[in-house]
Design a protein around this motif. Structure first.
Motif, short mmCIF file in Angstrom:
data_model
loop_
_atom_site.label_atom_id
_atom_site.label_comp_id
_atom_site.label_asym_id
_atom_site.label_seq_id
_atom_site.Cartn_x
_atom_site.Cartn_y
_atom_site.Cartn_z
N ARG A 805 0.83 -1.21 0.00
CA ARG A 805 0.00 0.00 0.00
C ARG A 805 0.86 1.26 0.00
NH1 ARG A 805 -5.32 2.05 2.94
NH2 ARG A 805 -4.70 4.19 3.39
N GLU A 806 1.70 1.41 1.02
CA GLU A 806 2.41 2.68 1.19
C GLU A 806 3.56 2.85 0.20
OE1 GLU A 806 1.07 4.89 3.06
OE2 GLU A 806 -0.43 3.48 3.79
N GLN A 807 4.33 1.80 -0.04
CA GLN A 807 5.48 1.93 -0.93
C GLN A 807 5.11 1.82 -2.40
OE1 GLN A 807 8.79 -0.63 0.23
NE2 GLN A 807 8.37 -0.28 2.40
N GLU A 808 4.26 0.84 -2.74
CA GLU A 808 3.97 0.56 -4.14
C GLU A 808 2.64 1.13 -4.61
OE1 GLU A 808 4.84 -3.37 -5.42
OE2 GLU A 808 6.48 -3.64 -4.01
N SER A 809 1.84 1.65 -3.67
CA SER A 809 0.53 2.24 -4.02
C SER A 809 -0.31 1.31 -4.89
CB SER A 809 0.73 3.58 -4.75
OG SER A 809 1.48 4.48 -3.97
N GLY A 810 -0.18 0.02 -4.64
CA GLY A 810 -0.83 -0.95 -5.52
C GLY A 810 -2.11 -1.54 -4.98
N VAL A 811 -2.36 -1.40 -3.67
CA VAL A 811 -3.56 -1.97 -3.07
C VAL A 811 -4.12 -0.98 -2.06
CG1 VAL A 811 -2.59 -4.30 -3.31
CG2 VAL A 811 -2.42 -3.11 -1.12
N ILE A 832 -2.72 -14.47 2.54
CA ILE A 832 -2.48 -13.06 2.22
C ILE A 832 -3.45 -12.71 1.10
CG2 ILE A 832 -0.81 -11.36 1.39
CD1 ILE A 832 1.40 -13.29 2.44
N VAL A 833 -4.31 -11.71 1.33
CA VAL A 833 -5.39 -11.42 0.39
C VAL A 833 -5.36 -9.94 0.04
CG1 VAL A 833 -7.88 -11.56 0.00
CG2 VAL A 833 -6.77 -13.20 1.52
N PHE A 834 -5.49 -9.65 -1.26
CA PHE A 834 -5.61 -8.26 -1.68
C PHE A 834 -6.28 -8.17 -3.05
CE2 PHE A 834 -1.30 -9.66 -2.78
CZ PHE A 834 -1.23 -9.39 -4.15
N ASP A 835 -6.89 -7.00 -3.31
CA ASP A 835 -7.46 -6.67 -4.62
C ASP A 835 -6.57 -5.64 -5.28
OD1 ASP A 835 -10.54 -7.78 -4.66
OD2 ASP A 835 -9.87 -7.25 -2.64
N CYS A 836 -6.52 -5.67 -6.60
CA CYS A 836 -5.62 -4.75 -7.29
C CYS A 836 -6.01 -4.62 -8.77
CB CYS A 836 -4.18 -5.23 -7.17
SG CYS A 836 -3.85 -6.81 -7.98
N ASP A 837 -5.27 -3.78 -9.47
CA ASP A 837 -5.37 -3.63 -10.92
C ASP A 837 -4.95 -4.95 -11.57
OD1 ASP A 837 -4.96 -3.05 -13.63
OD2 ASP A 837 -4.20 -1.04 -13.21
#
Length: 942
Positions: A805-811, A832-837
């Motif tokens: 989130r903070e470093q890569e602004s991806g999630v 480990i779960v996340f949504d993204c482009d």
């Protein structure tokens, strides 16, 4: 972490019914209304306004002890954005966490985490149309409190708005916006302009627009901040275990220096204008799973600041309760024309509330569904409510208020804070629980059928009506004329209130139990529990507490569950408890049970899980015998109802058909199937499985599971004296049937996947990817290892936020989840779960796995170990002061055959955590050779 305030009427439009809560969040008095004085604010809160217009509310409260809830409230939200600022009210909320004068860059979150405040779970904020609210629950230690006030002060006007941080946050917010895609949001985007009468609210969703979020200049954000974050539009709401005098002095010293702009912009109050016209929309979508119709009759909202307005709010609450019961009775009375229906009065948006009616139709039967459900509304308009209905609802309301006044010293700081926030934002009354109690007693005596029937006239009208139909693609939908013909019903006496006989109390049980005896009693001073062995062998653990004055919770279980049944019976076993608990018990069918439960503050529910069966419940002290009597009825005199069973099956069929369209549900089913080794106990629901459920077999299996309660263990936690509750336990638990055969569960050999698996599923219309990385395997189930494994989870959670989130602004909101099971074999699952482009998923998977490898190879950073320990200690400090926590803890320890004293060594276990021990545990358990790497991608466009 951050949430966007949204329309609560529309969100549940698709599959759930709207039942308005009592506390309608309403607005300023309407012009022309007689000038009754607003009720004074609760005298227990210290309030004041500084010369610059800044307001404060401060209250001492010790629930929970040594904790405080700090809030900064700003009367500014997305409704105030100019055209080049759409989304920037919410963006500003985010930037408050990304650097301020006293906490540059990410130091604010870093500081709070070191002091046990969790990022996302505790530190939070939301942006609505008309307000922005920051919430900071912290320990009430003096130094942390002082810094907490300093944080609020920085949020008020000292955010740095660093351009580098702004550019990084663009990606985070765009990912948050991506989470708000899907069929529900697509539909809402189509009907909102019409529903909100093309007012400004229809075009100022707080999340904003992609184009502006991607490219707005810093000046636009700074302009919003300077225009609207100003002291005459701000307040702090501070509630907690602190010295009010000291906090007030600190607030005055901190916020007196805030200055309003020389040229203040006018804070316009926007409205959803009522035009008087009626509107009709019929919409379809490929991912809609059912046909839903809603009739929304808009109405000018009344304020909630005077005694008479409070009385009117009580009338609305009574109205909603009585109408909800009518619809419950209608759905249980053999009506098969719809799957769900309901109606209520509630808030819509801004200064508008509404009467909202909704129905979920059976496939191809929208006409029948609308007519059958609207018939109840038509009858209500003609005939009004009945005195017996009002008397019953008044009793329910009065009992709830009596319980509230008993628990007045246990009201949480967060509850008080929300009340004062509403007072500041909307002028909602907040006179204090004693004043409310007195008004409720007075007004319940005064309110009569005339008041209720006038409300029907006021709200169920023929103007300002929106009819909205949402349906699957290719559904044949009616036009407005046809739909209204379904509502044009001839007068008759087919209302549920006419056809259902009044409730006549009778004995719940067909046969009164013969009490058993207590044959032994032992006290464990360390856990504060008393263990009783009853004459039938059932064990009962008692833990009296003083957390609440009038709450008793209980649960009981024995081994067995669905594990004992083969495939042909598994579905019936899995659903048996739901069928029975929905059908009534003893001498009461479901209709009678609803009336029996209506004026009692209690709940009882039997369950059959995979490895056990049992019953859980809770009640006030005055209702504990009735709760135990009901538990006894479920166990010894269960029943099933044909119509209830048919309704459950029909709803299950619709759910399964809809599930096949829900990309994330199909995705999760696929992962569970892999983890479960393709066992039929782990594969997805299907129509074939649904057809295996037999009503008769459900009842037989339920009786089988509860005919022998050997080995059952009960836990009671709450406000009771052992000598007083003991006779009830002997009567209703000591009399339960027990045979010599000991209950055991069966290990059906379901094994976790032992190989690495890559799953890629393409399903869904939205440009969104979902990633789930699952590590699993056997686990050495000891208290020390459980703490180490949870530390791995907590530290990975910190790192996923920092990295993805903070470093890569991806999630937007990555999560790390942990499941530990001791039975039938000891295993773990960490995901480990996340949504993204969809274009970024491979890169982000690589980053996530890089963090896992660092943890295994190098161990965690010491600072993250200390953050995890601090968060865990602070969380445990508050959780152990609730009956719910102790019930869960004791029951969980008993089911796992673990010592009840483990909670006392938890702190010592945390202190033993080291970089080395966590590194070794991660290396032992996070094996990429067993990793399930699952990715959900959108369907390829043709």
């Amino acid at each position: 972490m951050f949430r966007i305030s949204e329309n609560k009427i529309l969100r549940p439009l698709f599959l759930t019914l709207i039942h308005a809560a009592f506390g309608l969040s309403l607005f300023a008095q309407q012009k022309g209304q007689h000038q009754e004085k607003p009720l004074p604010l609760d005298p227990n809160v210290r309030t004041g306004t500084l010369p610059n217009g800044f307001t404060y509310f401060i209250r001492h409260n010790e629930t929970p002890k040594n904790r405080a809830v700090l809030n900064l409230v700003v009367k500014a939200g997305s409704i105030l954005e100019e055209d080049d600022q759409r989304g920037l009210a919410h963006f500003m909320e985010h930037m408050s966490f990304n650097g301020t004068k006293n906490f540059p860059k990410n130091e604010l979150v870093n500081y709070l985490q070191k002091n046990g405040v969790r990022f996302g779970a505790d530190i939070n904020a939301y942006t609505g149309f008309d307000e922005t609210v920051y919430q900071l629950p912290i320990p009430a230690d003096e130094e942390i409190l002082n810094n907490g006030i300093r944080i609020l002060r920085d949020w008020a006007d000292a955010a740095t708005l660093d351009i580098g941080a702004i550019n990084k946050e663009r990606g985070v917010i765009l990912e948050e916006k991506r989470l708000q895609t899907g069929v529900e949001n697509r539909m809402q985007g189509r009907y909102s302009p019409s529903l909100f009468n093309h007012s400004r609210y229809a075009f100022r969703e707080p999340i904003g627009t992609d184009s502006i979020l991607r490219s707005f200049p810093r000046e636009a954000l700074e302009r919003f901040y300077k225009d609207w974050y100003r002291p005459d539009l701000q307040a702090v709401v501070l509630v907690g275990d602190f010295d009010v005098d000291k906090i007030e002095k600190l607030v005055k010293n901190s916020f007196n220096g805030l200055k309003n702009p020389l040229l203040k912009k006018q804070r316009i109050q926007y409205h959803v204008g009522l035009t008087g016209k009626n509107q009709f929309l019929a919409l379809t979508d490929p991912e809609m799973s059912s046909t839903v119709a809603q009739i929304i009759i808009k109405h000018k909202a009344e304020a909630l600041s005077t005694a008479s307005q409070y009385k009117n709010a009580i009338v609305r609450r009574l109205f909603n309760g009585m109408l909800a019961k009518r619809f419950r009775d209608l759905s249980r009375g053999g009506n098969q024309d719809f799957l769900q229906a309901g109606a209520s009065i509630g808030k819509l948006l801004a200064d508008v509330d509404n009467f909202s009616f909704s129905v979920v139709a059976r496939p191809g039967q929208l006409d029948k569904g609308v007519s059958a459900a609207w018939k109840e509304v038509s009858y209500l308009k003609r005939s009004g409510f009945k005195q017996q209905e009002l008397d019953m609802e008044k009793e329910i309301y009065s009992n709830a208020m009596e319980n509230a006044i008993k628990e007045k010293n246990n009201i949480s700081s967060d509850s008080y804070a929300k009340e004062y926030i509403a007072y500041f934002l909307n002028h909602d009354l907040a006179p204090g629980i004693e004043t409310e109690y007195a008004f409720v007693k007075k007004f319940l005596a005064e309110i009569n059928l005339k008041d209720l029937n006038q409300l029907i006239v006021d709200y169920i009208r023929n103007d300002n009506t929106d009819i909205i139909i949402l349906a699957p693609e290719n559904t044949v939908l009616p036009n407005q004329e046809k739909f209204r013909s379904w509502m044009d019903l001839k007068p008759d006496k087919s209302s549920v209130s006419e056809n259902i006989a009044p409730f006549t109390p009778k004995d719940l049980l067909g046969k009164d139990p013969v009490a058993g005896k207590s044959i032994s009693s032992t006290v464990d001073q360390e856990s504060g529990t008393t263990t009783i062995i009853l004459s039938n062998g059932i064990r009962v653990i008692l833990k009296p507490t003083g957390f609440k004055k009038d709450e008793i919770l209980f649960s009981g279980f024995s081994a067995g569950g669905t594990s004992l049944y083969p495939e042909k019976d598994y579905q019936s076993a899995k659903h048996a408890a739901a069928v029975v608990s929905s059908s009534g018990a003893g001498n009461y069918g479901i209709m009678e049970m609803d009336s029996f439960m209506a004026n009692r503050q209690m709940a009882v529910r039997p369950f059959i899980s995979e490895l056990s069966q049992g019953i859980s419940g809770g009640s006030t002290k005055g209702n504990i015998e009735q709760a135990l009597r009901l538990a006894y009825a479920y166990i010894t005199e269960p029943r099933v109802d044909t119509m209830v069973f048919k309704n459950l099956i029909d709803k299950g069929r619709l759910s399964i058909e809809g599930r096949s369209k829900a990309a994330e549900a199909v995705f999760q089913d696929s992962i569970n199937t892999i983890l479960g080794g393709q066992s039929f106990r782990r594969t997805a629901p299907s129509l074939a499985k649904l057809n295996q459920i037999s009503m008769q077999r459900c009842l037989e299996i339920f009786r089988e599971r509860f005919s022998n309660n050997a080995g059952m263990v009960f836990t009671f936690v709450g406000s009771f004296e052992i000598d007083s509750i003991k006779p009830l336990i002997e009567k209703y638990i000591g009399s339960l049937p027990v045979t010599s055969n000991k209950n055991r569960f069966r290990d059906n050999g379901i094994k976790l996947s032992e190989n690495a698996v890559k799953l890629t599923l393409r399903k869904g219309m939205e440009q969104k990817a979902k990633v789930e990385l699952v590590f699993s395997g056997n686990f050495d189930y000891t208290p020390e290892n459980r703490i180490k494994m949870d530390a791995i989870r907590g530290i990975l959670q910190i790192r996923m936020i920092e990295r993805l989130r903070e470093q890569e602004s991806g999630v937007y909101s990555p999560s790390v989840n942990l499941s530990l099971d001791k039975n039938p074999t000891s295993t773990f699952k960490l995901s480990i779960v996340f949504d993204c482009d969809p274009k970024q998923y491979a890169k982000l998977i690589a980053s996530a796995l890089d963090e896992v490898r660092k943890l295994k190879d190098q161990g965690p950073e010491e600072v993250n170990v200390q953050k995890y320990i601090a968060e865990s200690i602070r969380s445990r400090e508050t959780s152990v002061s609730s009956n719910q926590w102790w019930l869960g803890y004791i029951a969980g320890q008993l089911e796992d055959s673990e010592s009840l004293s483990q909670y006392s060594t938890y702190g010592d276990g945390l202190k033993k955590l080291t970089v080395k021990s966590i590194k070794e545990a991660a290396a032992a358990y996070l094996d990429e050779n067993r990793l399930i790497e699952a990715v959900l991608l959108p369907e390829e466009r043709k």
